[in-house]
Scaffold this motif. Structure first.
Motif, PDB file in Angstrom:
ATOM      1  N   ALA A   1     -10.584   5.819 -15.007  1.00 37.16           N
ATOM      2  CA  ALA A   1     -11.152   4.631 -15.065  1.00 37.16           C
ATOM      3  C   ALA A   1     -10.846   4.136 -14.564  1.00 37.16           C
ATOM      4  CB  ALA A   1     -10.843   4.333 -16.764  1.00 37.16           C
ATOM      5  N   LEU A   2      -9.408   3.557 -13.781  1.00 35.95           N
ATOM      6  CA  LEU A   2      -8.999   1.954 -12.454  1.00 35.95           C
ATOM      7  C   LEU A   2      -8.637   2.916 -11.945  1.00 35.95           C
ATOM      8  CD1 LEU A   2      -6.098   1.476 -15.926  1.00 35.95           C
ATOM      9  CD2 LEU A   2      -8.089   0.299 -15.239  1.00 35.95           C
ATOM     10  N   LYS A   3      -8.155   1.932 -11.357  1.00 38.71           N
ATOM     11  CA  LYS A   3      -8.049   2.357  -9.671  1.00 38.71           C
ATOM     12  C   LYS A   3      -6.534   2.732  -9.528  1.00 38.71           C
ATOM     13  CE  LYS A   3      -6.807  -0.987  -5.055  1.00 38.71           C
ATOM     14  NZ  LYS A   3      -6.547  -1.556  -4.764  1.00 38.71           N
ATOM     15  N   ASN A   4      -6.417   3.949  -8.612  1.00 41.59           N
ATOM     16  CA  ASN A   4      -5.262   4.561  -7.746  1.00 41.59           C
ATOM     17  C   ASN A   4      -4.563   3.775  -7.414  1.00 41.59           C
ATOM     18  OD1 ASN A   4      -7.311   7.137  -8.713  1.00 41.59           O
ATOM     19  ND2 ASN A   4      -7.358   7.779  -6.492  1.00 41.59           N
ATOM     20  N   ARG A   5      -2.865   3.965  -8.136  1.00 43.62           N
ATOM     21  CA  ARG A   5      -2.124   3.496  -8.258  1.00 43.62           C
ATOM     22  C   ARG A   5      -0.541   4.056  -6.966  1.00 43.62           C
ATOM     23  NH1 ARG A   5      -0.866   1.893 -13.573  1.00 43.62           N
ATOM     24  NH2 ARG A   5      -1.682   4.182 -14.432  1.00 43.62           N
ATOM     25  N   PRO A   6      -0.325   3.494  -5.962  1.00 43.81           N
ATOM     26  CA  PRO A   6       0.868   4.504  -5.136  1.00 43.81           C
ATOM     27  C   PRO A   6       1.891   4.969  -6.280  1.00 43.81           C
ATOM     28  CG  PRO A   6       0.568   2.055  -4.431  1.00 43.81           C
ATOM     29  CD  PRO A   6      -0.659   2.600  -5.557  1.00 43.81           C
ATOM     30  N   ILE A   7       2.339   5.556  -5.594  1.00 40.77           N
ATOM     31  CA  ILE A   7       3.899   6.793  -6.391  1.00 40.77           C
ATOM     32  C   ILE A   7       5.149   6.177  -5.342  1.00 40.77           C
ATOM     33  CG2 ILE A   7       5.090   8.302  -6.919  1.00 40.77           C
ATOM     34  CD1 ILE A   7       2.448   9.026  -8.661  1.00 40.77           C
ATOM     35  N   GLY A   8       4.623   6.229  -3.758  1.00 40.74           N
ATOM     36  CA  GLY A   8       5.551   6.245  -2.828  1.00 40.74           C
ATOM     37  C   GLY A   8       5.175   6.579  -1.604  1.00 40.74           C
TER      38      GLY A   8
ATOM     39  N   TYR B   1      -1.619  13.177  -6.593  1.00 47.60           N
ATOM     40  CA  TYR B   1      -1.931  13.813  -5.191  1.00 47.60           C
ATOM     41  C   TYR B   1      -1.808  13.266  -3.962  1.00 47.60           C
ATOM     42  CZ  TYR B   1      -5.542   9.468  -4.563  1.00 47.60           C
ATOM     43  OH  TYR B   1      -6.170   8.901  -4.558  1.00 47.60           O
ATOM     44  N   VAL B   2      -1.910  14.004  -2.224  1.00 47.37           N
ATOM     45  CA  VAL B   2      -1.642  12.511  -1.519  1.00 47.37           C
ATOM     46  C   VAL B   2      -2.218  12.431  -0.667  1.00 47.37           C
ATOM     47  CG1 VAL B   2       0.326  13.201   0.655  1.00 47.37           C
ATOM     48  CG2 VAL B   2       0.910  14.591  -1.869  1.00 47.37           C
ATOM     49  N   LYS B   3      -2.527  11.472  -0.141  1.00 48.80           N
ATOM     50  CA  LYS B   3      -2.870  10.942   1.298  1.00 48.80           C
ATOM     51  C   LYS B   3      -3.016  11.260   2.175  1.00 48.80           C
ATOM     52  CE  LYS B   3      -4.197   6.611  -0.078  1.00 48.80           C
ATOM     53  NZ  LYS B   3      -5.526   5.333   0.185  1.00 48.80           N
ATOM     54  N   CYS B   4      -3.246  11.910   3.829  1.00 46.24           N
ATOM     55  CA  CYS B   4      -2.391  11.018   4.809  1.00 46.24           C
ATOM     56  C   CYS B   4      -3.303  10.807   5.779  1.00 46.24           C
ATOM     57  CB  CYS B   4      -1.430  12.766   5.106  1.00 46.24           C
ATOM     58  SG  CYS B   4      -2.500  14.223   5.570  1.00 46.24           S
ATOM     59  N   TYR B   5      -2.827   9.755   6.943  1.00 46.58           N
ATOM     60  CA  TYR B   5      -4.019   9.707   7.878  1.00 46.58           C
ATOM     61  C   TYR B   5      -2.581   9.977   9.343  1.00 46.58           C
ATOM     62  CZ  TYR B   5      -5.326   6.302   4.308  1.00 46.58           C
ATOM     63  OH  TYR B   5      -6.070   5.780   2.902  1.00 46.58           O
ATOM     64  N   LEU B   6      -3.520   9.770  10.441  1.00 50.50           N
ATOM     65  CA  LEU B   6      -3.136  10.575  11.717  1.00 50.50           C
ATOM     66  C   LEU B   6      -3.419   8.973  12.794  1.00 50.50           C
ATOM     67  CD1 LEU B   6      -1.764  12.888  13.301  1.00 50.50           C
ATOM     68  CD2 LEU B   6      -3.799  12.777  14.270  1.00 50.50           C
ATOM     69  N   LEU B   7      -1.995   8.418  12.373  1.00 51.13           N
ATOM     70  CA  LEU B   7      -1.693   6.985  13.402  1.00 51.13           C
ATOM     71  C   LEU B   7      -1.741   7.215  14.156  1.00 51.13           C
ATOM     72  CD1 LEU B   7      -0.336   4.649  10.761  1.00 51.13           C
ATOM     73  CD2 LEU B   7      -2.166   4.946  10.772  1.00 51.13           C
ATOM     74  N   PRO B   8      -2.123   6.279  15.373  1.00 47.72           N
ATOM     75  CA  PRO B   8      -2.881   5.106  15.353  1.00 47.72           C
ATOM     76  C   PRO B   8      -4.182   5.461  14.327  1.00 47.72           C
ATOM     77  CG  PRO B   8      -2.869   5.365  17.738  1.00 47.72           C
ATOM     78  CD  PRO B   8      -1.997   6.291  16.784  1.00 47.72           C
TER      79      PRO B   8
END
Length: 312
Positions: A294-301, A237-244
Motif C-alpha cells: 500500500a505504501l512506498k517501499n522503505r529502505p532498511i540499509g 528484498y534486495v535491489k542492486c545497481y552496477l555503478l556508474p
C-alpha cells in the motif's frame, strides 16, 4: 586487557576485601598472586571522601568525614582492537539507617542510567556495546556510620564482593552509522575470450580488451532491523545497481520475504559484457528494502562494494 583477554574476547576483574587484591582470572575462584594487583587504592581512577576500614571482623570501604563520596574505576580497551559487548556487574554492599549507594556505568558513547543495586544482586547490560572504555562509579550518600560497601568476612579468601565480567568483540567497520543488520553477498568475475567491441550499452566491449561477466549472488540477511513497529518484522528484498551505470540494464532485485528478519534468498544475477576497465572504475551498490503493497517501499540499509583492482 591481557593477551588472554584479547584472545578469548572476555574480561573479568574481581576485588577481594579479605586479601585486599584485584584478580583477573576467568575460571578459578581465586587466581594466583602473580595475576593480582595488590591494595584497594592501586586500581582506583578517582575517589573522594572514602576510606578503607576493618571493624568487627568485616572489611569494607566507607565514607570519611562526609555525607557523600564516590569511587571510580576505569577499564580502557584502546590499543587492543576490541570493544565492549555486554557487561555484568556484581557488588556486595550494606546500607543502614537511610544510607544510599548508587552504581553507575558509563562508556565513551555516553552515560548509562544510574544502576540501583542492593545486596548480592547481579546486573547484565548492553548499554556499553561498542564502547572502548568502561567507567564504573560508586556514589555513597549518608552519614559515615550508615553507608558501607564491599563488606565481607575478613577470613573468607574466596569472597569477591566487587566483580565486573564483560564479553568483548571486534568493532564494526563504519560504526559511526547505526547497525541495521548483516547481508551475505558473493561476487565473482568470470573472464571470457578476447574480441572486439560491437558498441551498444555503456558497459560495451572495447577493442582488444578481455571481456567477462560479473556474477552476484545475494545469499541471506541476518538480524535486519524491523520496519513494522506492530509486528516487529520486515518484508525484506534486495535491489542492486552496477555503478556508474545505474540504468535499468544494470538493475536487479530479489524476491521479498514476508515477515522475516533473517531472510534467505540464494538468488544469482549476472552482468554480461563487463571489461577489466569497467571493474577498475565500477562499484556494486546494494539496498535492502522493506516491501509494502500500500505504501512506498522503505529502505532498511545499504552498502557499496568497490570492484577496483590493481595490476590487472
Amino acid at each position: 586487557p591481557t593477551l588472554e583477554d584479547v584472545t578469548f574476547q572476555r574480561l573479568r576483574i574481581r576485588y577481594s576485601s579479605a586479601s585486599d587484591c584485584y584478580y583477573r582470572n576467568w575460571s578459578d575462584p581465586i587466581c594466583s598472586q602473580l595475576a593480582s594487583v595488590p591494595h584497594f587504592e592501586a586500581a582506583i581512577a578517582a575517589s573522594e571522601f572514602v576510606k578503607w576500614q576493618t571493624s568487627d571482623g568485616m572489611t569494607y570501604v566507607g565514607l570519611s568525614d562526609s555525607e557523600s563520596g564516590f569511587i571510580t574505576w576505569k577499564v580502557d580497551l584502546t590499543g587492543s582492537g576490541l570493544v565492549f559487548d555486554s557487561v555484568s556487574l556484581r557488588v556486595v554492599s550494606n546500607e543502614t539507617y537511610g544510607g544510599q549507594i548508587i552504581y553507575q556505568l558509563a562508556g565513551d558513547r555516553g552515560k548509562a542510567p544510574p544502576l540501583l543495586l542492593g545486596g548480592k544482586e547481579l546486573l547484565t547490560t548492553q548499554d556499553l556495546s561498542d564502547s572502548k572504555t568502561l567507567t564504573f562509579t560508586i556514589f555513597l550518600n549518608g552519614k559515615p556510620v550508615t553507608c558501607r560497601m564491599l563488606s565481607s568476612p575478613s577470613n573468607a579468601l574466596d569472597s569477591c564482593p566487587f566483580e565486573i565480567k564483560a564479553t568483548l568483540k571486534a568493532p564494526r567497520r563504519g560504526h559511526e552509522y547505526p547497525y541495521v543488520g548483516d547481508l551475505l553477498v558473493g561476487v565473482k568475475f568470470a573472464a571470457s575470450a578476447t574480441h572486439r567491441a560491437k558498441g551498444g550499452r555503456r558497459h560495451s566491449v572495447e577493442a582488444g580488451i578481455k571481456q567477462g561477466s560479473l556474477q552476484v549472488q545475494i545469499v541471506a540477511g541476518c538480524n535486519l532491523t524491523p520496519v513494522n513497529v506492530l509486528t516487529e518484522k520486515s518484508d525484506p528484498y534486495v535491489k542492486c545497481y552496477l555503478l556508474p551505470d545505474a540504468s535499468k540494464s544494470t538493475k536487479c532485485k530479489t524476491s521479498f520475504k514476508r515477515k522475516e528478519l533473517n531472510p534467505i534468498w540464494n538468488e544469482e544475477f549476472r552482468f554480461d559484457g563487463i571489461s577489466y576497465g569497467d571493474l577498475k572504475s565500477g562499484a556494486l551498490e546494494l539496498w535492502v528494502m522493506d516491501w509494502n503493497l500500500a505504501l512506498k517501499n522503505r529502505p532498511i540499509g545499504a552498502c557499496r562494494l568497490s570492484l577496483g583492482f590493481a595490476n590487472p
